[in-house]
Enzyme design. Structure first.
Site, short mmCIF file in Angstrom:
data_model
loop_
_atom_site.label_atom_id
_atom_site.label_comp_id
_atom_site.label_asym_id
_atom_site.label_seq_id
_atom_site.Cartn_x
_atom_site.Cartn_y
_atom_site.Cartn_z
N GLU A 261 33.88 40.36 36.60
CA GLU A 261 35.09 39.33 36.57
C GLU A 261 34.87 38.43 37.92
O GLU A 261 35.24 38.54 38.90
CB GLU A 261 36.39 39.70 36.65
CG GLU A 261 37.39 39.07 35.76
CD GLU A 261 37.93 38.13 36.65
OE1 GLU A 261 37.70 36.99 37.03
OE2 GLU A 261 38.99 38.60 37.23
N CYS A 295 40.58 32.90 40.67
CA CYS A 295 39.35 32.66 39.77
C CYS A 295 39.74 31.70 38.52
O CYS A 295 38.96 31.08 38.01
CB CYS A 295 38.84 33.80 39.34
SG CYS A 295 39.92 34.80 38.49
C1 UN1 Z 1 42.09 35.88 39.51
O1 UN1 Z 1 42.39 34.95 40.02
O2 UN1 Z 1 40.97 36.68 39.86
O3 UN1 Z 1 45.38 34.29 35.20
C2 UN1 Z 1 42.95 36.67 38.60
C3 UN1 Z 1 45.64 34.27 36.01
C4 UN1 Z 1 46.24 35.54 36.60
C5 UN1 Z 1 45.12 36.50 37.35
C6 UN1 Z 1 44.11 35.69 38.00
N1 UN1 Z 1 47.05 36.14 35.77
O4 UN1 Z 1 45.74 33.19 36.82
#
Ligand code: UN1
Length: 503
Positions: A261, A295
């Site tokens: 991921e 992310c």
């Molecule tokens: C991440 O930034 O690695 O959808 C995860 C989102 C959060 C998870 C982010 N529930 O922004």
């Protein structure tokens, strides 16, 4: 030492290695966890050395011998208790996430809520690890598939979600019958140590100490070992595309599985018929929330020409009102970046924008105060500028004007990453086009919702250089199990499939 840290079992000096019990004096180097908002030390950590890594893998492997034979609904019962402990510690753990990682308090608490949610999801899942049954082509035969645990899973998590992403993996893998070894990110070891203390309250009285193991350490002592270790059939890793490419190659070399991921370059398209107020709020949360360190953070915005000036002006005005400061202060909207180096990366990207002929619409500077602070920044230029293709992990947003959905889609899908995406429109055709097979190429595509803040019930992850992995809800659990197809012959004959005759 602040009281809430003591409640979480954090001391001045902490062990960073857990293998069926805390290892008192791990042999790795000693490191310091630093508050990104002040640059001051929070506590010290004795990292795991090679021997501690070995002890943790062995503890997790021997726990697997027992855990895999415990019925899945019973495993769910353990996870249910973990969820309850997390409920008790939501406030202090959320605060530690804010303190050590720098996200604002409501987001720190939200992250712990995400852990609780996935624990609840996993409890239900523990009674729903369904396999298919098929009709055999042979008389007196029955055919079905069942799912077995994989083994010990290696979890490598990133700094930006120091506790939630571990739990996405760990809660699901636990009901699947796996045991695990966690390597948290270098800058957030205390969050991991606190989580280990919380789960220990459940696993230790049950004699299940090796179920969740922890090794805090650098890539050479822990990370590279995990990735190359044939005893870990699955490596689940969250981080940059660069890191994922390396991990993917090493795991593939030993024909192991990886669940990656990685980075995103997420965009929001705003059409001329959109509810502009909703769009504006979603862009702000997506680009400035978590100081742009998700992310899923919004990095690019494509505005339809008819509304472009209005939205751009309102965005610039809103950026001017963002309260930057101590993430533990409830009034703050944007905290620090994780390290001074992260601020450098944003500053370098801004310099690059200017070099490539782009323009800074607002922000663009470091803040002259202790801690790793910079201004939230809006830039513009051409969507195909080299710097726009990169994921700059901070509050830097690119805004572009487009004349049509088709033009927006072209730019939207032209980047190498494919995590999250959104369109704001009230037009059915535009939103369906965006969601169609020729629309967004991302793992997540939203309508009238921003790119970040996904719920745990869906599968989370993305395509292209985002790595293809899916974590959290839906049927992501399948990544943590092995599938076995079983054919049972209850007849007195031995018919061969495909009508083959032999003997
Ligand atoms: C991440 O930034 O690695 O959808 C995860 C989102 C959060 C998870 C982010 N529930 O922004």
């Amino acid at each position: 030492m602040m009281d809430f840290l003591k409640d979480l079992g954090i001391a001045e000096v902490n062990s960073g290695a857990y293998a069926d019990g805390w290892i008192e004096n791990p042999s790795g180097e000693e490191t310091v966890s630093v508050n990104p908002a002040t640059g001051e030390p929070i506590a010290r950590i004795k990292n795991a050395g090679t021997d501690d890594y070995e002890a943790a893998v062995q503890a997790a492997q021997s726990a697997f011998e027992k855990w895999r034979m415990i019925p899945a609904p019973r495993r769910g019962e353990i996870v249910r208790q973990v969820g309850n402990e997390l409920r008790k510690y939501k406030e202090p753990l959320g605060k530690l996430v804010s303190l050590e990682m720098g996200k604002i308090l409501t987001e720190g608490e939200g992250e712990v809520q995400e852990m609780i949610d996935i624990a609840d999801f996993a409890v239900g899942l523990s009674r729903q690890l369904y396999g298919n049954t098929m009709h055999s082509e042979r008389p007196g035969h029955r055919m079905y598939e069942q799912w077995h645990p994989l083994g010990t899973i290696g979890i490598i998590s990133a700094f930006n979600f120091p506790v939630a992403v571990w739990s996405w993996n760990a809660m699901i893998a636990a009901v699947c019958g796996d045991t695990m070894l966690w390597k948290p990110a270098r800058d957030v070891p205390l969050c991991a140590i606190a989580v280990q203390n919380i789960v220990n309250r459940v696993i230790e009285p049950e004699g299940l100490g090796g179920l969740f193991c922890l090794t805090v350490g650098g890539s050479a002592t822990v990370g590279e070992k995990m990735v190359a270790d044939r005893r870990l059939p699955l490596i689940s890793a969250t981080g940059s595309c660069k890191m994922g490419r390396k991990i993917g190659q090493v795991v593939a070399e030993r024909l192991g599985r990886s669940l990656l991921e990685l980075g995103g370059n997420n965009a929001i398209i705003v059409m001329d018929d959109a509810d502009l107020d909703l769009a504006l709020r979603a862009i702000l949360f997506g680009a400035v929330g978590t100081a742009g360190q998700r992310c899923t953070s919004t990095r690019r915005v494509f505005l339809h020409r008819k509304i472009a000036d209005e939205v751009r002006d309102k965005l610039v005005r809103a950026y001017g009102t963002i309260r930057i400061g101590d993430p533990l202060d409830r009034d703050t909207l944007m905290g620090p970046l994780i390290t001074p180096r992260a601020v450098d990366d944003v500053m370098n990207a801004i310099a690059e924008v200017k070099k490539e002929g782009g323009e800074i619409l607002c922000g663009g500077n470091r803040l002259d105060r202790p801690g790793n602070f910079c201004e939230p920044t809006i830039a513009t230029g051409r969507p195909d500028m080299a710097i726009v293709q990169e994921e700059t992990f901070g509050p830097l947003l690119y805004v572009f004007t487009v004349d049509s959905l088709e033009e927006a889609m072209g730019h939207h899908n032209a980047v190498t990453q494919g995590l999250s995406s959104a369109i704001f429109t009230r037009n059915l055709q535009a939103s369906e086009e965006f969601l169609s097979a020729r629309g967004s190429d991302c793992g997540i595509a939203n309508v009238n919702i921003g790119t970040s803040g996904a719920e745990i019930g869906g599968a989370f992850g993305g395509e292209k250089e985002t790595g293809g992995g899916r974590e959290a809800g839906s049927d992501s659990w399948k990544a943590y199990m092995r599938r076995q197809t079983n054919t049972i012959n209850w007849s007195n004959e031995l018919p061969l499939a495909q009508g083959v005759q032999f003997l």
